[in-house]
Design a protein around this motif. Structure first.
Motif, PDB file in Angstrom:
ATOM      1  N   ASN A 148      43.080  56.193  41.394  1.00  0.00           N
ATOM      2  CA  ASN A 148      42.877  55.305  40.248  1.00  0.00           C
ATOM      3  C   ASN A 148      41.579  54.518  40.412  1.00  0.00           C
ATOM      4  N   LYS A 149      40.813  54.430  39.343  1.00  0.00           N
ATOM      5  CA  LYS A 149      39.592  53.639  39.368  1.00  0.00           C
ATOM      6  C   LYS A 149      39.918  52.152  39.365  1.00  0.00           C
ATOM      7  N   THR A 150      38.996  51.381  39.867  1.00  0.00           N
ATOM      8  CA  THR A 150      39.164  49.930  39.816  1.00  0.00           C
ATOM      9  C   THR A 150      38.887  49.458  38.388  1.00  0.00           C
ATOM     10  N   GLU A 151      39.308  48.245  38.092  1.00  0.00           N
ATOM     11  CA  GLU A 151      39.052  47.684  36.767  1.00  0.00           C
ATOM     12  C   GLU A 151      37.551  47.610  36.498  1.00  0.00           C
ATOM     13  N   GLU A 152      36.782  47.303  37.541  1.00  0.00           N
ATOM     14  CA  GLU A 152      35.327  47.225  37.389  1.00  0.00           C
ATOM     15  C   GLU A 152      34.740  48.594  37.047  1.00  0.00           C
ATOM     16  N   GLU A 153      35.233  49.646  37.698  1.00  0.00           N
ATOM     17  CA  GLU A 153      34.736  50.992  37.427  1.00  0.00           C
ATOM     18  C   GLU A 153      35.084  51.433  36.011  1.00  0.00           C
ATOM     19  N   ILE A 154      36.301  51.104  35.569  1.00  0.00           N
ATOM     20  CA  ILE A 154      36.726  51.452  34.210  1.00  0.00           C
ATOM     21  C   ILE A 154      35.873  50.724  33.184  1.00  0.00           C
ATOM     22  N   ALA A 155      35.633  49.435  33.422  1.00  0.00           N
ATOM     23  CA  ALA A 155      34.824  48.636  32.498  1.00  0.00           C
ATOM     24  C   ALA A 155      33.397  49.168  32.437  1.00  0.00           C
ATOM     25  N   SER A 201      33.367  52.411  30.453  1.00  0.00           N
ATOM     26  CA  SER A 201      33.554  52.149  29.030  1.00  0.00           C
ATOM     27  C   SER A 201      32.274  51.622  28.410  1.00  0.00           C
ATOM     28  N   THR A 234      40.247  56.674  33.603  1.00  0.00           N
ATOM     29  CA  THR A 234      40.870  55.724  34.519  1.00  0.00           C
ATOM     30  C   THR A 234      41.079  56.267  35.923  1.00  0.00           C
TER      31      THR A 234
END
Length: 226
Positions: A83-90, A93, A59
């Motif tokens: 902190n990574k963006t939600e897009e980067e985390i997705a 993953s 994250t």
């Protein structure tokens, strides 16, 4: 110590050594270990290194800092946790999911081949079934059958003895087959076993496809009994 050369609050050289200072000021006699106050007068400062930060690789990322910055009046190297963006985390993953799934699918194939080669038992005998073994058994069966179709008596070829395993002491284990029907039964049983192993392997692989990343992280091959 690591030092930096600063002019008008701007880093002009990093890292910067005492030798660099002496070469720039040949007409100045500096002590062996100049005090900080003297170094500061020439725009030279000792750099403070902060410990590398702890972070969650899934994250967060660490922004590397290669040039000292002023922190509370001290020239310092301090890496920043972002902190990574939600897009980067997705995206990460999904990439991790694909990588782990591919690894597990390969492990399933390897284990399926192990079952085929070392798991077949016929009439109480463990029988190794490598590709070479399969070809040899099938080839000999077809050869004997062809000869017998040309009126060669069965007794010309039987009984036959096959090396099918090696015991823990490295000694060969042999299996005796008395006639063509026994050889045919042996081959049919081997083919059926191989077919069942492959079918079971595909069943296990198909179950993997829909699993989540968390499920795959704790997945265990159901064919392996611990």
């Amino acid at each position: 110590m690591i030092r930096v050369k600063v002019v008008n609050d701007q880093v002009v050289r990093f890292p910067y050594s005492l030798e660099d200072l002496r070469l720039e000021h040949l007409n100045v006699s500096f002590p062996v270990n100049p005090p900080e106050e003297l170094l500061n007068a020439y725009g030279v400062y000792t750099v403070k290194y902060y410990p590398y930060p702890k972070y969650d690789v899934r994250t967060q990322i660490v922004k590397a800092v290669n040039t000292p910055i002023l922190i509370d009046g001290v020239w310092s190297i301090k890496h920043e946790v972002i902190n990574k963006t939600e897009e980067e985390i997705a995206s990460l993953s999904e990439s991790e999911l694909k990588s782990l799934r591919a690894k597990i699918l390969n492990e399933i194939d390897v284990k399926t081949n192990d079952f085929i080669m070392y798991g077949f038992v016929h009439n109480g005998f463990k029988v190794r079934l490598t590709i070479e073994d399969q070809i040899n058994f099938e080839g000999e069966f077809n050869s004997i059958k062809d000869y017998m179709s040309n009126n060669y008596p069965e007794s010309t070829f039987f009984p036959v003895t096959y090396k099918v395993w090696t015991d823990d002491d490295g000694l060969p284990i042999f299996m005796l087959l008395n006639n063509l029907d026994e050889l045919r039964t042996f081959l049919s049983a081997g083919k059926r076993y191989i077919r069942d192993c492959l079918a079971e392997g595909w069943t296990v692989k198909n179950a993997i496809i829909g699993m989540t990343l968390d499920e795959l992280k704790v997945w265990k091959d159901p064919r392996i009994v611990e």
